[in-house]
Design an enzyme around this catalytic site. Structure first.
Site, mmCIF file in Angstrom:
data_model
loop_
_atom_site.group_PDB
_atom_site.id
_atom_site.type_symbol
_atom_site.label_atom_id
_atom_site.label_comp_id
_atom_site.label_asym_id
_atom_site.label_seq_id
_atom_site.Cartn_x
_atom_site.Cartn_y
_atom_site.Cartn_z
ATOM 1 N N LYS A 55 0.817 -1.214 0.000
ATOM 2 C CA LYS A 55 0.000 0.000 0.000
ATOM 3 C C LYS A 55 0.853 1.269 0.000
ATOM 4 C CE LYS A 55 -3.437 -2.783 -0.067
ATOM 5 N NZ LYS A 55 -2.887 -4.062 0.399
ATOM 6 N N TYR A 85 -12.139 -14.993 3.075
ATOM 7 C CA TYR A 85 -11.147 -13.948 3.331
ATOM 8 C C TYR A 85 -10.697 -13.986 4.805
ATOM 9 C CZ TYR A 85 -9.037 -9.413 4.134
ATOM 10 O OH TYR A 85 -8.166 -8.419 4.497
ATOM 11 N N TYR A 101 -2.791 -12.617 3.044
ATOM 12 C CA TYR A 101 -2.460 -12.330 1.643
ATOM 13 C C TYR A 101 -1.235 -13.104 1.152
ATOM 14 C CZ TYR A 101 -5.572 -8.289 2.150
ATOM 15 O OH TYR A 101 -6.650 -7.480 2.374
HETATM 16 C C1 LIG Z 1 -3.693 -5.341 0.241
HETATM 17 C C2 LIG Z 1 -2.729 -6.462 0.208
HETATM 18 C C3 LIG Z 1 -2.615 -7.310 -0.916
HETATM 19 C C4 LIG Z 1 -3.528 -7.216 -2.104
HETATM 20 O O1 LIG Z 1 -3.272 -6.110 -2.899
HETATM 21 P P1 LIG Z 1 -4.484 -5.450 -3.713
HETATM 22 O O2 LIG Z 1 -3.882 -4.303 -4.390
HETATM 23 O O3 LIG Z 1 -5.501 -5.071 -2.664
HETATM 24 O O4 LIG Z 1 -5.038 -6.468 -4.628
HETATM 25 C C5 LIG Z 1 -1.663 -8.307 -0.911
HETATM 26 N N1 LIG Z 1 -0.866 -8.475 0.163
HETATM 27 C C6 LIG Z 1 -0.942 -7.707 1.252
HETATM 28 C C7 LIG Z 1 -0.039 -8.006 2.387
HETATM 29 C C8 LIG Z 1 -1.881 -6.679 1.323
HETATM 30 O O5 LIG Z 1 -1.941 -5.920 2.429
#
Ligand SMILES: *Cc1c(COP(=O)(O)O)cnc(C)c1O
Length: 336
Positions: free
Chosen positions: A49, A263, A289
């Site tokens: 991010k 999720y 993730y």
């Molecule tokens: C938000 C996030 C993702 C996914 O990325 P997107 O741009 O939302 O698809 C992957 N890994 C981590 C650790 C995240 O925080």
């Protein structure tokens, strides 16, 4: 693509390293695995991010904002990175957190990213699963405006065409690193959720005709829905950077086989991936993730999806701070 046309602040530690994962490659016996360390972007523990926020916060600043509003899951890494940069900018930060799993585990509710959000001084607002989070953000923005504030809403995950510029830029960065190393990349693999990462990468990679394929491992949506969502934002982003014509629906590939029950809900593959990557590469993944993305990569290697000698780059999108929101998953099992 001339990204300098777009307002951007510089707080990410870039370029992030591109490193071989020799131990994991040897262990799995398939392609050569590399890792692009976007967990090392520097802001508040790092993560994907941060790249998006360089463009989003510049836009907020250009619009005269004094308050940032965003939303995510309770253990949102996006929320944590937004809280951190808001602190440095002197902005108030409101985080709307949705308890998507319904967990009442005290560590999940107040440790990990939540603890860091509070240390960065953000105001936290809790919502149950299924809340219309965009509507809640708008309601809060309206009431802050009535109080004379200048709120700026960042969508969940920072995923709009402005945030996605961060990953168009990452595509150029990675492509340049590979050219410098003489590394021919056969596939890029990463976790995909709110879509900005994959959409930005694909917009960037197609704009420079890299020919490198991207596989997004979904952490939430089914394949078809995820691909449509990525495609929509990739098209918008490509149009924004001026290269819409290059992009095709066939460039968008997601795999939703590693979501598990939903999720943020753990899978055995995720736990194995987090432990293997820690124990063989000294790299910390996360349970929501990057752990599921790596579980997908490991399984696909075992299934022979990639040939020996191919080079696969895993983008480590960060998130290990969330491990402390899920302490009961790890360390209590026989792993041998
Ligand atoms: C938000 C996030 C993702 C996914 O990325 P997107 O741009 O939302 O698809 C992957 N890994 C981590 C650790 C995240 O925080």
């Amino acid at each position: 693509m001339h990204l300098a046309r777009f307002p951007r602040l510089r707080f990410a530690h870039l370029p992030t390293p591109l490193e071989p994962m020799e131990n994991l490659s040897r262990l799995l016996g398939g392609p050569n695995l590399w890792v692009k360390r976007d967990d090392c972007t520097g802001l508040a523990g790092g993560g994907n991010k941060t790249r998006k926020l360089e463009f989003l916060i510049a836009d907020a600043q250009a619009k005269g904002a004094d308050t940032i509003i965003t939303q995510g899951a309770v253990q949102s890494n996006h929320a944590r990175q937004t809280a951190a940069i808001s602190a440095r900018m002197g902005y108030d930060c409101h985080l709307l957190l949705e308890n998507r799993t319904g967990s009442e585990d005290p560590d999940f509710l107040s440790n990990g990213n939540v603890l860091l959000d509070e240390i960065f001084g953000a105001s936290l607002h809790d919502f149950p699963a299924g809340t219309d989070m965009n509507a809640e953000m708008q309601t809060l923005a309206d009431s802050l405006e009535d109080q004379g504030r200048k709120p700026y809403i960042i969508p969940g995950g920072g995923s709009n065409r402005i945030g996605a510029l961060g990953y168009a830029n990452a595509a150029y960065e990675l492509n340049g690193q590979c050219n410098d190393l003489g590394l021919k990349v056969d596939r890029i693999v990463h976790g995909t959720g709110s879509t900005g990462t994959q959409a930005g990468l694909i917009a960037g990679l197609t704009a420079i005709h890299s020919g490198i394929g991207v596989l997004g491992i979904s952490v939430r949506a089914p394949k078809q829905a995820q691909e449509e969502n990525v495609y929509r934002l990739a098209q918008e982003t490509a149009a924004y950077i001026g290269s819409a014509s290059a992009l095709s629906r066939h460039d968008i590939v997601a795999n939703s086989d590693y979501v598990g029950a939903g999720y943020g809900l753990p899978t055995d593959g995720m736990i194995e991936a987090v432990e293997l990557t820690a124990r063989h590469e000294s790299i910390l993944l996360d349970p929501v993730y990057s752990g599921k993305a790596m579980a997908g990569l490991i399984d696909l290697v075992r299934q022979g999806e990639f040939k020996a000698g191919e080079n696969v780059v895993f983008i480590h999108t960060g998130g290990s701070q969330a491990l402390f929101g899920y302490p009961s998953l790890f360390g209590k099992r026989e792993t041998d």
